[in-house]
Design an enzyme around this catalytic site. Structure first.
Site, PDB file in Angstrom:
ATOM      1  N   ASP A 226     -49.911 -92.047 -45.555  1.00 15.73           N
ATOM      2  CA  ASP A 226     -51.215 -91.798 -46.945  1.00 15.73           C
ATOM      3  C   ASP A 226     -49.549 -90.466 -47.357  1.00 15.73           C
ATOM      4  O   ASP A 226     -48.781 -89.965 -47.529  1.00 15.73           O
ATOM      5  CB  ASP A 226     -52.114 -90.116 -46.189  1.00 15.73           C
TER       6      ASP A 226
ATOM      7  N   ASP B  62     -50.741 -86.943 -48.995  1.00 11.01           N
ATOM      8  CA  ASP B  62     -51.437 -85.854 -49.033  1.00 11.01           C
ATOM      9  C   ASP B  62     -51.762 -85.349 -47.206  1.00 11.01           C
ATOM     10  O   ASP B  62     -51.860 -86.339 -46.191  1.00 11.01           O
ATOM     11  CB  ASP B  62     -52.465 -85.341 -49.742  1.00 11.01           C
TER      12      ASP B  62
ATOM     13  N   ASP C  70     -52.392 -81.360 -54.922  1.00 12.37           N
ATOM     14  CA  ASP C  70     -54.058 -81.195 -55.905  1.00 12.37           C
ATOM     15  C   ASP C  70     -53.889 -79.528 -55.493  1.00 12.37           C
ATOM     16  O   ASP C  70     -53.519 -79.008 -57.161  1.00 12.37           O
ATOM     17  CB  ASP C  70     -54.757 -81.880 -56.056  1.00 12.37           C
TER      18      ASP C  70
END
Length: 165
Positions: free
Chosen positions: A14, A16, A25
């Protein structure tokens, strides 16, 4: 491009909270001083729509794509993660990223840390910079037109924009 997969092993990361030690984000929004406005957008919009709208608002306020890229380049990335990526590739593993982040943030961080060539595939939310210099972020699966599970997954915990099953 990533090394050949002599070991027959695929390692999927992954982005994040795995490759980088934060949510990309939120990192960018916080770094650019727009946290409160982003939180307001999230009250009325799904996440992907909110981050795209936030990028539009930042652009309207004069924030440039270079400022956005500069903010994500400062996201924390542990030297242990870099070492693990390099070691896995050295062992002949194929490396991929499957992430609910976006292509611009991922590509920017990987390039900044010299890791772009280590991954054979990156599956994430598409991102592009339009002719006016505004970052556009769209969902991997377009959930905006149709059912919440536009990608056909029946899992209740699966985000509508990207299945990770």
């Amino acid at each position: 491009m990533a090394a050949s997969n002599d070991a027959g092993v695929v390692v999927v990361f992954d982005f994040d909270k795995t490759i980088i030690d934060c949510d990309s984000d939120n990192w960018v929004v916080d770094a650019l001083g727009a946290t409160q406005r982003f939180d307001e957008l999230l009250l009325h919009l799904p996440w992907n729509s909110a981050i795209d709208a936030m990028m539009g608002e930042l652009h309207s306020q004069g924030k440039t794509i270079d400022e956005i890229a500069g903010s994500i380049r400062t996201a924390p990335l542990s030297h242990h993660v870099v070492a693990a990526i390099k070691a896995a590739q050295a062992l002949g593993c194929e490396l991929r990223i499957l992430s609910d982040a976006n292509a611009f943030f991922i590509d920017t961080v990987l390039a900044h840390h010299g890791l772009a060539g280590y991954f054979s595939e990156i599956s994430t939310n598409p991102a592009s910079v339009d002719a006016g210099g505004r970052l556009r972020i769209t969902p991997h699966h377009d959930f905006r037109h149709g059912s919440c599970s536009s990608h056909g997954c029946a899992l209740a915990t699966c985000p509508p924009n990207m299945c990770k099953v």
